[in-house]
Design an enzyme around this catalytic site. Structure first.
Site, PDB file in Angstrom:
ATOM      1  CE1 TYR A  24      -3.075  -2.980   0.296  1.00 25.22           C
ATOM      2  CE2 TYR A  24      -3.463  -2.446   2.592  1.00 25.22           C
ATOM      3  CZ  TYR A  24      -3.708  -3.245   1.498  1.00 25.22           C
ATOM      4  OH  TYR A  24      -4.587  -4.290   1.602  1.00 25.22           O
ATOM      5  CE  LYS A  53      -3.637  -7.022   4.184  1.00 26.09           C
ATOM      6  NZ  LYS A  53      -3.656  -5.575   4.433  1.00 26.09           N
TER       7      LYS A  53
END
Length: 262
Positions: A24, A53
């Site tokens: 992201y 993640k």
């Protein structure tokens, strides 16, 4: 500063769960928001639940620890509460991250039932969570049932149909149900009017009542506040039956991973 301010405002509104990822490219901003809020309020790190993640490019021996440490540095944290495999493409040594104290728990994202069966067969530490796309047009009933039976918590991303992607989807895939805007769905609107709440609150509440963890995304202060205010009402059986009928199965999927290897 948009993400940083959004994180602080969300904490002020009572949110405690923040979901981010290496992919992201906003972990530093999230980290600043966390640091600012903890300093401002005198709260403890343990009061927050932070998730990040492992990217697909970290799927190799040594890569997991390397990328988790990179994320922790960007976040300004000593550990995360949950570390997820971002997609089911290769997987090694996630369990070691728990042993090292770099994450409290580990889980998966975008895994199918077949892939979950494979991982459970070999895991010493079973996945705590599977984070998947889930909303009223893509309800994933079988996957949800499998996770319940195997004590895997389901986290739903795109619970509002990912409206921010709609403008792109409407050009590249005009038939994609995501382009139909769940927030404007007449059934959802009818139920929201009935309870005097927003369509987004109805979509979030529907999943919460299924005991699903819901992570709506917004940087708009008013929407952040409204999206978190979903515990002052509940849906009745008629509401839930109507929303159940909106399920389109695989046709309701917005995030398509067919271009990914394997």
């Amino acid at each position: 500063d948009e993400v940083e301010k959004a994180v602080e405002f969300a904490f002020d509104c009572g949110y405690r769960h923040v979901d981010t990822a290496y992919n992201y490219k906003n972990e530093e901003e999230v980290g600043r928001g966390i640091k600012n809020w903890l300093k401002k309020t005198g709260s403890k790190r343990e009061d927050l639940f932070i998730v990040t993640k492992l990217p697909m490019i970290g799927m190799y021996q040594g890569g997991v620890e390397k990328f988790l440490r990179m994320s922790l540095k960007k976040l300004g944290l000593g550990y995360v509460d949950l570390y997820l495999i971002h997609a089911p493409i290769g997987m090694k040594e996630m369990e070691k991250m728990v042993d090292l104290g770099l994450t409290k728990s580990i889980g998966i994202s975008n895994f199918s039932i077949k892939q979950m069966r494979k991982i459970k067969a070999i895991a010493q530490i079973p996945p705590a969570v599977n984070q998947v796309e889930m909303n009223v047009t893509f309800q994933q009933k079988e996957l949800l049932e499998f996770c319940r039976e195997n004590y895997i918590v389901v986290t739903a991303y795109a619970p509002l149909g990912s409206p921010g992607r709609t403008s792109v989807l409407s050009k590249t895939a005009p038939e994609n149900p995501a382009a139909k805007q769940l927030l404007q769905n007449p059934v959802v609107k009818l139920i929201s009017d009935k309870h005097n709440v927003s369509p987004a609150q109805v979509l979030i509440r529907y999943l919460i009542e299924k005991e699903v963890v819901v992570i709506p995304k917004s940087v708009n202060p008013e929407r952040i506040k409204t999206n978190g205010d979903v515990f002052s009402f509940s849906l009745d059986e008629t509401d839930k039956a109507a929303l159940l009928l909106l399920d389109l199965g695989d046709e309701g999927r917005s995030f398509n991973f067919m271009s990914y290897p394997g």
